[in-house]
Design an enzyme around this catalytic site. Structure first.
Site, short mmCIF file in Angstrom:
data_model
loop_
_atom_site.label_atom_id
_atom_site.label_comp_id
_atom_site.label_asym_id
_atom_site.label_seq_id
_atom_site.Cartn_x
_atom_site.Cartn_y
_atom_site.Cartn_z
CG ASP A 32 -2.14 -0.88 1.07
OD1 ASP A 32 -2.15 -1.72 0.15
OD2 ASP A 32 -3.06 -0.79 1.90
CB CYS A 69 -2.83 -6.97 -1.51
SG CYS A 69 -1.67 -8.13 -0.81
CE LYS A 123 -0.71 -8.72 2.50
NZ LYS A 123 -1.29 -7.40 2.25
CG HIS A 125 -2.97 -11.39 1.37
ND1 HIS A 125 -3.22 -10.05 1.38
CD2 HIS A 125 -4.12 -11.98 1.78
CE1 HIS A 125 -4.46 -9.82 1.76
NE2 HIS A 125 -5.03 -10.98 2.02
CG HIS A 226 -2.32 -3.08 4.64
ND1 HIS A 226 -3.31 -3.09 5.59
CD2 HIS A 226 -2.89 -3.51 3.48
CE1 HIS A 226 -4.44 -3.49 5.03
NE2 HIS A 226 -4.21 -3.76 3.75
CE LYS A 302 -5.57 -2.11 -0.61
NZ LYS A 302 -5.26 -2.50 0.79
#
Length: 500
Positions: A32, A69, A123, A125, A226, A302
């Site tokens: 982000d 993301c 991360k 994800h 983030h 975003k």
């Protein structure tokens, strides 16, 4: 012993094939980070490590990612546009029983095939409900990090569900699950350690344990910047002049991440990796303005198909670059990292992917090899997509909100400038289903040319229609309460879905 010797011979052969040495590859992803959130775009921000690396390397000024993301990470890992993988619509929320289909090879798997030691920190994800979706089953020799996003930076916990819209940004929200692992095992020993610092220290320890004689691939994916907005006071105090609390904390988080990058680079130098290293830095999508981020002067945020949501801060630093210290304005997309990294690793090209090898374009500043990018093609009842061909960008359907130009709240721009920009907002007519911009002449997307250039619109809509034939239906199953952390010892854990 004989088997070990054979492996060493194979790796040595790969490492020096054709007289070329496979470089170490460090791929750093910020979460982000907005266009206006680094010092080379905004002097109000303090990012000396990142700026030095960017200016001494190559800044990719036309580098694109997905609006959110998980889809961007899919593009990094597979070399495919997310609409061809079924991951085009949403991020992977904690209780969604799916991941990236196993039929897609990850770049980590391909690099390991040519002798790389592969490691993921931070991360993920990209799915965790089945072990087969997790890092050490997708080509990584080791993993230290978390399966989900939006964790508390100190407790490494988060809710199993999305935050309700009526909860204020700084209001505590009950946490339901712990999410930090060393390989596949839960690791609770770091409770209270700030995530950004922790990941850099883990990376430093990993680098110190590796041999610089063997090629290393490190995927370092920061939680920063983030939400939630959390940062050690020493970093927030650097921006005490900023009255807006969200912007002040966010700016401190940016500088904390810059410090962490400096720790990693210093470790690469100390332990003999830096001279043969290709260092990549990119963000996964645009900044989240409601959480302190800023994309000025680009339009949007975003989650939108505007440039502010999809144009990424990206640079590459390496002694392997033939030309350095310049800004590359040629078109680049997240899917291009897969073939580009595989190429410099001396791996064989993979047929059928969307990415193209851009190493010579970056390193030698050669002619462009890409003339088109797909921002996204959503799988929805109403058409929603965006494409760029040459200088022209077409948006079909609503681009997403916020859709204007959001001035930073740190005093670096005046409200009058913001007001002059806002008067060009073409979304006053929300009935417009198609928008066309010349992003070379109009990078801020102020002038909708759809009515002036109907033939251009027709051609780009036709191209989108052609591409939609290859779209894989979105893999968006309903949430499954079988993944609730309280059923797994209070942790987000694999074991409650069948991998596809």
């Amino acid at each position: 012993m004989k088997g070990c010797a054979s492996i060493l011979i194979l790796v040595t052969f790969l490492y020096f094939t054709n007289g070329k040495k496979q470089p170490h590859i460090v791929f750093v992803v910020a979460d982000d980070l907005g266009w206006n959130d680094v010092s080379w775009h905004n002097s109000k921000l303090f990012t000396p490590n990142l700026e030095a690396l960017a200016r001494q390397g190559v800044i990719l000024n036309q580098s694109y990612v997905q609006p959110i993301c998980t889809p961007s990470r899919v593009a990094f890992m597979t070399g495919y546009y997310p609409y061809k993988v079924g991951r085009q619509n949403h991020v992977l929320h904690p209780l969604v029983p799916t991941g990236v289909p196993l039929r897609f090879s990850f770049i980590s798997e391909k690099l390991r095939e040519v002798g790389y030691s592969t490691h993921a920190i931070g991360k993920w994800h990209l799915g965790y409900c089945n072990l087969s979706y997790t890092p050490t089953y997708r080509g990584f020799d080791s993993f230290f990090g978390f399966y989900n996003g939006a964790l508390d930076y100190y407790t490494h916990t988060r809710s199993s569900r999305q935050k309700p819209p009526n909860i204020k940004w700084n209001e505590p929200f009950m946490q339901f699950g712990f999410d930090l692992r060393n390989n596949t095992k839960v690791s609770r020993r770091y409770n209270g350690v700030y995530s950004t610092r922790l990941l850099s220290e883990v990376a430093k320890e990993l680098i110190s344990s590796q041999s610089p004689e063997l090629p290393l691939y490190l995927f370092l994916s920061f939680q920063s910047v983030h939400s939630p907005l959390q940062v050690p006071k020493v970093y927030e105090d650097l921006y005490r002049h900023i009255r807006d609390e969200k912007r002040r904390k966010y700016s401190g988080m940016v500088t904390a991440m810059d410090t962490a990058v400096g720790v990693v680079v210093e470790a690469l130098k100390t332990y003999g990796f830096w001279k043969d290293c290709v260092f990549v830095f990119t963000t996964d999508n645009g900044g989240q303005t409601v959480s302190g981020g800023n994309n000025w002067p680009l339009r949007g945020n975003k989650g939108t198909m505007w440039e502010g949501g999809t144009r990424a801060l990206t640079f590459i630093h390496s002694s392997y670059l033939k030309k350095k210290g310049y800004v590359n304005d040629k078109l680049f997309h997240a899917v291009d990292w897969f073939p580009t990294l595989l190429s410099i690793a001396l791996g064989n090209p993979v047929a059928g992917i969307d990415g193209v090898d851009q190493w010579n374009v970056i390193s030698h500043d050669e002619e462009a090899v890409r003339n088109e990018i797909v921002y996204n093609i959503y799988d929805l009842d109403e058409p929603k997509a965006a494409i760029r061909k040459g200088d022209y960008k077409l948006i079909q359907g609503f681009p997403g909100k916020p859709s204007d130009w959001i001035a930073p709240s740190d005093g670096s721009l005046t409200q009058s400038i913001y007001s002059r920009m806002k008067k060009f907002d073409t979304l006053n007519n929300t009935r417009d289903s198609v928008r066309l911009y010349n992003v070379k002449k109009d990078p801020l997307e102020r002038y909708n040319l759809a009515k002036k250039l109907p033939q251009k619109v027709k051609r780009l809509l036709s191209r989108l229609k052609e591409l939609k034939r290859f779209m894989v239906p979105a893999d968006d199953p309903s949430t499954d309460e079988g993944g609730e952390p309280n059923l797994w010892g209070g942790h987000f854990s694999p074991g409650w879905c069948i991998a596809k």
